[in-house]
Design a protein around this motif. Structure first.
Motif, PDB file in Angstrom:
ATOM      1  N   PHE A  40      -0.217  11.867 -51.153  1.00 12.76           N
ATOM      2  CA  PHE A  40      -0.442  10.486 -50.307  1.00 12.76           C
ATOM      3  C   PHE A  40      -0.543  10.927 -48.711  1.00 12.76           C
ATOM      4  O   PHE A  40      -1.124  10.388 -47.767  1.00 12.76           O
ATOM      5  N   ARG A  41       0.621  11.563 -48.418  1.00 14.11           N
ATOM      6  CA  ARG A  41       0.958  12.136 -46.789  1.00 14.11           C
ATOM      7  C   ARG A  41      -0.344  12.738 -46.302  1.00 14.11           C
ATOM      8  O   ARG A  41      -0.634  12.686 -45.138  1.00 14.11           O
ATOM      9  N   HIS A  42      -1.201  13.649 -47.100  1.00 14.57           N
ATOM     10  CA  HIS A  42      -2.127  14.508 -46.407  1.00 14.57           C
ATOM     11  C   HIS A  42      -3.479  13.943 -46.834  1.00 14.57           C
ATOM     12  O   HIS A  42      -4.248  14.585 -46.525  1.00 14.57           O
ATOM     13  N   ALA A  43      -3.243  12.702 -47.417  1.00 16.28           N
ATOM     14  CA  ALA A  43      -4.864  11.938 -47.506  1.00 16.28           C
ATOM     15  C   ALA A  43      -5.314  11.677 -46.431  1.00 16.28           C
ATOM     16  O   ALA A  43      -4.537  11.145 -45.430  1.00 16.28           O
ATOM     17  N   PRO A  44      -6.582  11.557 -46.436  1.00 11.61           N
ATOM     18  CA  PRO A  44      -7.314  10.813 -45.194  1.00 11.61           C
ATOM     19  C   PRO A  44      -6.993   9.356 -44.989  1.00 11.61           C
ATOM     20  O   PRO A  44      -6.628   8.707 -46.113  1.00 11.61           O
ATOM     21  N   ASP A  45      -6.948   8.777 -43.789  1.00 15.59           N
ATOM     22  CA  ASP A  45      -6.427   7.302 -43.645  1.00 15.59           C
ATOM     23  C   ASP A  45      -7.591   6.644 -43.846  1.00 15.59           C
ATOM     24  O   ASP A  45      -8.390   6.376 -42.916  1.00 15.59           O
ATOM     25  N   HIS A  46      -7.743   5.967 -45.019  1.00 21.56           N
ATOM     26  CA  HIS A  46      -9.040   4.953 -45.187  1.00 21.56           C
ATOM     27  C   HIS A  46      -8.439   3.469 -45.120  1.00 21.56           C
ATOM     28  O   HIS A  46      -9.040   2.684 -45.887  1.00 21.56           O
ATOM     29  N   SER A  47      -7.481   3.183 -44.618  1.00 16.73           N
ATOM     30  CA  SER A  47      -6.651   2.147 -44.567  1.00 16.73           C
ATOM     31  C   SER A  47      -7.658   0.842 -44.419  1.00 16.73           C
ATOM     32  O   SER A  47      -7.913  -0.308 -45.133  1.00 16.73           O
ATOM     33  N   ALA A  48      -8.526   1.024 -43.244  1.00 18.19           N
ATOM     34  CA  ALA A  48      -9.513  -0.233 -42.816  1.00 18.19           C
ATOM     35  C   ALA A  48     -10.385  -0.421 -44.186  1.00 18.19           C
ATOM     36  O   ALA A  48     -10.696  -1.440 -44.512  1.00 18.19           O
ATOM     37  N   ALA A  49     -11.053   0.691 -44.800  1.00 17.84           N
ATOM     38  CA  ALA A  49     -12.123   0.455 -45.762  1.00 17.84           C
ATOM     39  C   ALA A  49     -11.243  -0.073 -47.024  1.00 17.84           C
ATOM     40  O   ALA A  49     -11.933  -1.094 -47.743  1.00 17.84           O
ATOM     41  N   ARG A  50     -10.118   0.424 -47.180  1.00 18.73           N
ATOM     42  CA  ARG A  50      -9.391  -0.025 -48.262  1.00 18.73           C
ATOM     43  C   ARG A  50      -9.031  -1.680 -48.295  1.00 18.73           C
ATOM     44  O   ARG A  50      -8.881  -2.280 -49.372  1.00 18.73           O
ATOM     45  N   ALA A  51      -8.515  -1.918 -47.011  1.00 12.64           N
ATOM     46  CA  ALA A  51      -8.251  -3.077 -46.772  1.00 12.64           C
ATOM     47  C   ALA A  51      -9.391  -4.216 -47.089  1.00 12.64           C
ATOM     48  O   ALA A  51      -9.225  -5.467 -47.561  1.00 12.64           O
ATOM     49  N   ARG A  52     -10.839  -3.664 -46.792  1.00  9.31           N
ATOM     50  CA  ARG A  52     -11.989  -4.527 -47.031  1.00  9.31           C
ATOM     51  C   ARG A  52     -12.017  -4.871 -48.562  1.00  9.31           C
ATOM     52  O   ARG A  52     -12.456  -5.954 -48.823  1.00  9.31           O
ATOM     53  N   LEU A  53     -11.973  -3.660 -49.112  1.00 11.38           N
ATOM     54  CA  LEU A  53     -12.003  -3.699 -50.611  1.00 11.38           C
ATOM     55  C   LEU A  53     -11.094  -4.555 -51.486  1.00 11.38           C
ATOM     56  O   LEU A  53     -11.249  -5.309 -52.373  1.00 11.38           O
ATOM     57  N   ARG A  54      -9.790  -4.498 -50.817  1.00 11.99           N
ATOM     58  CA  ARG A  54      -8.782  -5.333 -51.370  1.00 11.99           C
ATOM     59  C   ARG A  54      -9.049  -6.758 -51.415  1.00 11.99           C
ATOM     60  O   ARG A  54      -8.557  -7.837 -52.038  1.00 11.99           O
ATOM     61  N   ASN A  55      -9.715  -7.127 -50.308  1.00  9.97           N
ATOM     62  CA  ASN A  55     -10.081  -8.730 -49.957  1.00  9.97           C
ATOM     63  C   ASN A  55     -11.215  -9.185 -50.879  1.00  9.97           C
ATOM     64  O   ASN A  55     -11.706 -10.199 -50.653  1.00  9.97           O
ATOM     65  N   THR A  56     -11.908  -8.274 -51.683  1.00  6.88           N
ATOM     66  CA  THR A  56     -12.741  -8.629 -52.767  1.00  6.88           C
ATOM     67  C   THR A  56     -11.964  -9.050 -53.966  1.00  6.88           C
ATOM     68  O   THR A  56     -11.439  -8.005 -54.625  1.00  6.88           O
ATOM     69  N   PRO A  57     -12.151 -10.222 -54.616  1.00  5.69           N
ATOM     70  CA  PRO A  57     -13.035 -11.010 -54.368  1.00  5.69           C
ATOM     71  C   PRO A  57     -12.705 -12.178 -53.293  1.00  5.69           C
ATOM     72  O   PRO A  57     -11.557 -12.220 -52.938  1.00  5.69           O
TER      73      PRO A  57
END
Length: 392
Positions: free
Chosen positions: A375-392
């Motif tokens: 987790f610590r070394h993973a790329p930070d895709h927080s913005a993309a993930r936040a968008r997907l979490r808001n679906t539906p």
């Protein structure tokens, strides 16, 4: 109604709605929402920094009777899912009787500790109580559809607004061995009663029962590098493309990730599969991560290192993909694994498997550290993930 009902009696019960009491409208005793209990230096803390969530499958009997188990769950997990607690066999063991106590206890714990929840699983060929398969066999499509509607409305409706994502269908595709259908679907009582349309129907019914929940198809045997696995990935993508084109309310795809130590893992095709899923606009969840260690050394230290290394190799690929949202282990400590009970996964030397982040006395293992490091070394895709979490 009793188990001894004949088929005609069962069908009358379906038509009358008597097999499933009107429990969906009841409000479960789930208690107040507490503050998140997980620590910043654990797996969930590391995952949250990248827009991810980490958690584990939880058996309610352990949750309710082991203080040590509750402590490690509260400290390390931001997401919980029941092993069997929300499956048909547990919730409706007999016609006309529901049992929500196991599921309610898990929901209460998660709420009290500020943890999210996954629901598992609405339509599966296993975990059916003995009375359901004969009912589906004798039902016409309207009766079977009505039963599916009542079941989904009951369980999803009870926890409406409380579940982040539901596994609506589980293991829908045939896997290793002969494929008997051109579409690759697994032969199940649900498929026999309702046809391939049962998958779309289940998603529409689940969305109707809780429009805020993300709805997932959860599938097994998609990780390793075999020709039949690649063909299964292609069949999954084709069906997903069709579901999206038909406007089916599917939001996520679950990859179980039961990794096996004596089977090959090739990052390139697996990475390509993840990207293809993401390109469909779907969130991806790693839903049942564990590592069958039967090909690793008997020595516990060497075995634990090999398990951790395999988990890290897999996660380094998976977490590169912005569409990956959650990572869930199937069980959290070695005393709670299904692998020792399955004949295909028992070790030849008779030793017990060590497939999870904590050992049987619930002491942390290298697997836990591998999770944190991944987790610590993973790329930070927080913005993309936040968008997907808001679906539906």
């Amino acid at each position: 109604m009793s188990i001894g009902l004949n088929r005609r009696g069962l069908l009358v019960g379906v038509a009358a709605g008597g097999l499933i009491p009107p429990a969906a409208a009841e409000t479960p005793d789930i208690g107040p929402l507490g503050k998140p209990s997980w620590t910043l230096d654990g797996p969930q803390g590391a995952a949250a920094a990248k827009g991810l969530a980490f958690g584990a499958a939880v058996p309610s009997n352990l949750l309710n009777h082991s203080a040590a188990f509750r402590r490690i769950l509260a400290r390390d997990c931001g997401l919980l899912v029941g092993n069997n607690e929300m499956k048909l066999a547990v919730v409706m063991p007999e016609p006309g009787r529901t049992d929500f106590a196991p599921a309610d206890s898990m929901v209460r714990f998660a709420r009290a500790h500020g943890q999210h929840l996954r629901g598992h699983a609405l339509v599966w060929h296993e975990a059916l109580p003995a009375w359901v398969a004969p009912l589906l066999t004798g039902a016409n499509s309207a009766q079977a559809g009505d039963f599916l509607h009542r079941w989904i409305a009951t369980i999803v409706g009870r926890y409406r607004g409380l579940i982040e994502s539901w596994d609506v269908v589980n293991e829908a595709l045939a896997g290793y061995g002969p494929i008997h259908r051109e579409d690759g679907l697994r032969e199940t009582p649900w498929l026999a009663a309702l046809g391939p349309e049962s998958i779309d129907l289940a998603f529409r019914l689940a969305h109707e029962a809780d429009p805020r929940a993300a709805l997932a198809w959860n599938e097994d045997s998609l990780e390793h590098a075999f020709g039949w696995v690649e063909a299964k990935r292609a069949r999954a993508l084709k069906r997903l493309e069709g579901m999206r084109a038909r406007g089916v309310p599917i939001h996520r795809f679950g990859i179980q990730a039961h990794l096996i130590s004596d089977q090959p893992f090739d990052p390139k095709p697996f990475r390509r599969f993840l990207r293809d899923l993401g390109a469909l606009g779907l969130g991806i969840e790693i839903t049942e991560l564990d590592i069958d260690d039967k090909a690793f050394p008997a020595d516990p230290a060497a075995r634990d290192k090999a398990v951790a290394d395999f988990a890290r190799r897999f996660l380094d690929v998976a977490l590169d993909e912005p569409a990956v949202l959650n990572v869930v282990t199937w069980g959290f400590f070695d005393g709670d694994t299904w692998l020792n009970d399955h004949p295909d996964h028992r070790r030849r030397d008779g030793l017990r498997q060590r497939p999870l982040p904590f050992d049987e006395p619930m002491r942390p293992k290298p697997f836990r550290e591998a999770l944190i490091a991944a987790f610590r070394h993973a790329p930070d895709h927080s913005a993309a993930r936040a968008r997907l979490r808001n679906t539906p």
